[in-house]
Design a protein around this motif. Structure first.
Motif, PDB file in Angstrom:
ATOM      1  N   UNK A 163       1.054  -1.307   0.243  1.00 42.84           N
ATOM      2  CA  UNK A 163       0.014   0.382   0.239  1.00 42.84           C
ATOM      3  C   UNK A 163       1.087   1.169   0.014  1.00 42.84           C
ATOM      4  N   UNK A 164      -0.021   1.981   0.162  1.00 42.89           N
ATOM      5  CA  UNK A 164       0.933   3.814  -0.379  1.00 42.89           C
ATOM      6  C   UNK A 164       1.918   4.081   1.181  1.00 42.89           C
ATOM      7  N   UNK A 165       1.283   3.827   2.302  1.00 42.94           N
ATOM      8  CA  UNK A 165       1.681   3.595   3.738  1.00 42.94           C
ATOM      9  C   UNK A 165       2.844   2.886   3.227  1.00 42.94           C
ATOM     10  N   UNK A 166       2.953   1.473   3.446  1.00 47.14           N
ATOM     11  CA  UNK A 166       3.495   0.536   3.075  1.00 47.14           C
ATOM     12  C   UNK A 166       5.296   0.964   2.919  1.00 47.14           C
ATOM     13  N   UNK A 167       4.334   1.777   1.306  1.00 47.93           N
ATOM     14  CA  UNK A 167       5.800   2.137   1.073  1.00 47.93           C
ATOM     15  C   UNK A 167       6.477   3.110   0.941  1.00 47.93           C
ATOM     16  N   UNK A 168       5.933   4.334   1.774  1.00 48.37           N
ATOM     17  CA  UNK A 168       6.521   5.121   2.705  1.00 48.37           C
ATOM     18  C   UNK A 168       7.105   4.799   3.737  1.00 48.37           C
ATOM     19  N   UNK A 169       7.034   3.475   4.227  1.00 52.57           N
ATOM     20  CA  UNK A 169       7.793   3.583   5.662  1.00 52.57           C
ATOM     21  C   UNK A 169       9.105   2.634   5.118  1.00 52.57           C
ATOM     22  N   UNK A 170       8.618   1.414   3.471  1.00 54.57           N
ATOM     23  CA  UNK A 170      10.109   0.941   3.364  1.00 54.57           C
ATOM     24  C   UNK A 170      10.571   1.937   2.949  1.00 54.57           C
ATOM     25  N   UNK A 171      10.479   3.752   2.614  1.00 59.92           N
ATOM     26  CA  UNK A 171      11.481   4.373   2.051  1.00 59.92           C
ATOM     27  C   UNK A 171      11.971   4.970   2.879  1.00 59.92           C
ATOM     28  N   UNK A 172      11.161   5.390   4.341  1.00 65.21           N
ATOM     29  CA  UNK A 172      12.453   6.351   5.707  1.00 65.21           C
ATOM     30  C   UNK A 172      12.664   4.956   6.024  1.00 65.21           C
ATOM     31  N   UNK A 173      13.095   3.865   6.022  1.00 67.65           N
ATOM     32  CA  UNK A 173      13.880   2.745   6.962  1.00 67.65           C
ATOM     33  C   UNK A 173      15.368   2.830   5.865  1.00 67.65           C
ATOM     34  N   UNK A 189       1.778   4.964  15.789  1.00 65.02           N
ATOM     35  CA  UNK A 189       2.043   4.580  17.387  1.00 65.02           C
ATOM     36  C   UNK A 189       3.582   3.771  16.502  1.00 65.02           C
ATOM     37  N   UNK A 190       4.938   3.562  17.665  1.00 63.64           N
ATOM     38  CA  UNK A 190       5.639   2.826  16.801  1.00 63.64           C
ATOM     39  C   UNK A 190       5.320   1.211  16.932  1.00 63.64           C
ATOM     40  N   UNK A 191       4.479   0.972  17.710  1.00 61.87           N
ATOM     41  CA  UNK A 191       4.122  -0.596  17.681  1.00 61.87           C
ATOM     42  C   UNK A 191       3.728  -1.076  15.998  1.00 61.87           C
ATOM     43  N   UNK A 192       2.809   0.044  15.664  1.00 60.98           N
ATOM     44  CA  UNK A 192       2.113  -0.072  14.217  1.00 60.98           C
ATOM     45  C   UNK A 192       2.530  -0.205  13.415  1.00 60.98           C
ATOM     46  N   UNK A 193       3.855   0.634  13.086  1.00 62.88           N
ATOM     47  CA  UNK A 193       4.518   0.265  12.690  1.00 62.88           C
ATOM     48  C   UNK A 193       5.246  -0.732  12.116  1.00 62.88           C
ATOM     49  N   UNK A 194       5.459  -1.476  13.961  1.00 63.61           N
ATOM     50  CA  UNK A 194       6.326  -2.622  13.337  1.00 63.61           C
ATOM     51  C   UNK A 194       5.713  -3.757  12.994  1.00 63.61           C
ATOM     52  N   UNK A 195       3.922  -3.773  13.392  1.00 64.16           N
ATOM     53  CA  UNK A 195       3.115  -4.835  13.249  1.00 64.16           C
ATOM     54  C   UNK A 195       2.727  -4.860  11.389  1.00 64.16           C
ATOM     55  N   UNK A 196       3.181  -3.323  10.886  1.00 59.74           N
ATOM     56  CA  UNK A 196       2.860  -3.903  10.209  1.00 59.74           C
ATOM     57  C   UNK A 196       3.808  -4.155   9.045  1.00 59.74           C
ATOM     58  N   UNK A 197       5.236  -3.609   9.329  1.00 58.58           N
ATOM     59  CA  UNK A 197       6.593  -4.784   8.363  1.00 58.58           C
ATOM     60  C   UNK A 197       6.420  -6.134   8.459  1.00 58.58           C
ATOM     61  N   UNK A 198       5.912  -6.659  10.033  1.00 60.11           N
ATOM     62  CA  UNK A 198       5.555  -7.836   9.506  1.00 60.11           C
ATOM     63  C   UNK A 198       4.686  -8.690   8.441  1.00 60.11           C
ATOM     64  N   UNK A 199       3.798  -7.208   8.556  1.00 62.24           N
ATOM     65  CA  UNK A 199       2.347  -7.663   8.012  1.00 62.24           C
ATOM     66  C   UNK A 199       3.095  -7.585   6.243  1.00 62.24           C
ATOM     67  N   UNK A 200       3.386  -7.276   6.115  1.00 69.75           N
ATOM     68  CA  UNK A 200       3.472  -6.680   4.897  1.00 69.75           C
ATOM     69  C   UNK A 200       5.285  -6.883   4.317  1.00 69.75           C
ATOM     70  N   UNK A 201       6.000  -7.596   4.618  1.00 66.74           N
ATOM     71  CA  UNK A 201       6.662  -7.958   4.845  1.00 66.74           C
ATOM     72  C   UNK A 201       8.259  -6.680   4.418  1.00 66.74           C
ATOM     73  N   UNK A 202       7.780  -5.736   4.975  1.00 69.13           N
ATOM     74  CA  UNK A 202       8.690  -5.118   4.380  1.00 69.13           C
ATOM     75  C   UNK A 202      10.163  -5.145   5.060  1.00 69.13           C
ATOM     76  N   UNK A 203      10.341  -5.558   6.012  1.00 67.54           N
ATOM     77  CA  UNK A 203      11.379  -5.791   6.552  1.00 67.54           C
ATOM     78  C   UNK A 203      12.456  -6.957   5.298  1.00 67.54           C
ATOM     79  N   UNK A 204      11.176  -7.900   5.267  1.00 66.18           N
ATOM     80  CA  UNK A 204      11.868  -9.246   4.115  1.00 66.18           C
ATOM     81  C   UNK A 204      12.753  -7.747   2.369  1.00 66.18           C
ATOM     82  N   UNK A 205      11.762  -7.753   2.112  1.00 64.01           N
ATOM     83  CA  UNK A 205      12.182  -6.310   1.332  1.00 64.01           C
ATOM     84  C   UNK A 205      13.433  -5.433   1.481  1.00 64.01           C
ATOM     85  N   UNK A 206      12.662  -4.849   2.207  1.00 62.94           N
ATOM     86  CA  UNK A 206      14.319  -3.827   3.104  1.00 62.94           C
ATOM     87  C   UNK A 206      15.914  -4.656   2.565  1.00 62.94           C
ATOM     88  N   UNK A 207      15.482  -6.057   3.598  1.00 62.69           N
ATOM     89  CA  UNK A 207      16.749  -6.988   3.252  1.00 62.69           C
ATOM     90  C   UNK A 207      17.352  -7.443   2.336  1.00 62.69           C
TER      91      UNK A 207
END
Length: 216
Positions: A163-173, A189-207
């Motif tokens: 999603x656009x929000x998750x793309x912004x989070x990935x861009x920020x990271x 909240x930071x926990x909301x960001x963390x939850x989205x990272x796990x749910x959407x695989x943002x950390x995997x994409x960044x890795x």
């Protein structure tokens, strides 16, 4: 001949804006592309910095595939959500046809041109519609090129599905922001960001981006 030997093996990057003719404000898009390329050139080492060559197309030359991919990741993130980008990368020799005007040619550019046409063709097929990046290299082992392309296909799918929000989070990271920084910017909240990272695989994409950016 001296120009041909100047860069015996480099990686050329060619990019263009997807569906740029439908942009509601082409001047604003052009200005944004210039800004993003300037920021990318300041952060990613290039033999020839990424520059706009014609209309919505740009190109640059890098010493390694990893640097060229790192530039593509930053450019795509920087232009979202205003526009999406298609990339072709090719490894080979680069010759300078006109040093004064900065006009280059050679196998690396020919391979990159073939690659971007491949990415465009694959994006027109239902099963690979998220394809945005292709790599062509006559100098690499076919198995290596195939493995890189498989990783890029998976990454394009992951990023294209966010999603656009998750793309912004990935861009920020990608810029080195902390989850707390991103949370404040997004108003969550930071926990909301963390939850989205796990749910959407943002950390995997960044890795995956980090690993690919380290390729020789």
């Amino acid at each position: 001949m001296d120009a041909l030997k100047l860069r015996a093996s480099s990686v050329a990057l060619i990019g263009d804006i997807v569906d740029s003719r439908t942009a509601p404000d082409r001047q604003a898009l052009h200005d944004r592309l210039e800004h993003v390329l300037d920021e990318t050139n300041a952060r990613v080492l290039a033999q020839d910095p990424a520059t706009i060559t014609l209309g919505d197309e740009f190109q640059g030359v890098y010493s390694t595939l990893g640097d060229a991919l790192a530039a593509s990741f930053r450019i795509r993130a920087g232009l979202h959500p205003m526009a999406d980008v298609r990339f072709g990368l090719g490894r080979g020799a680069v010759s300078t046809l006109d040093p004064r005007r900065g006009i280059h040619d050679g196998p690396a550019y020919w391979a990159a041109r073939d690659a971007i046409e491949t990415a465009k063709e694959r994006a027109g097929q239902a099963q690979s519609r998220t394809s945005r990046t292709a790599y062509v290299s006559p100098e690499d082992e076919p198995g290596h090129v195939a493995a890189v392309q498989a990783a890029l296909d998976c990454l394009d799918y992951m990023v294209g599905s966010l999603s656009t929000t998750s793309r912004r989070i990935l861009g920020g990271l990608m810029e080195g922001d902390t989850q707390q920084d991103i949370a404040r910017r997004e108003g969550v909240s930071p926990s909301a960001v963390s939850q989205r990272m796990r749910r959407d695989g943002i950390g995997v994409a960044l890795g995956a981006m980090t690993t690919l950016a380290g390729l020789p």
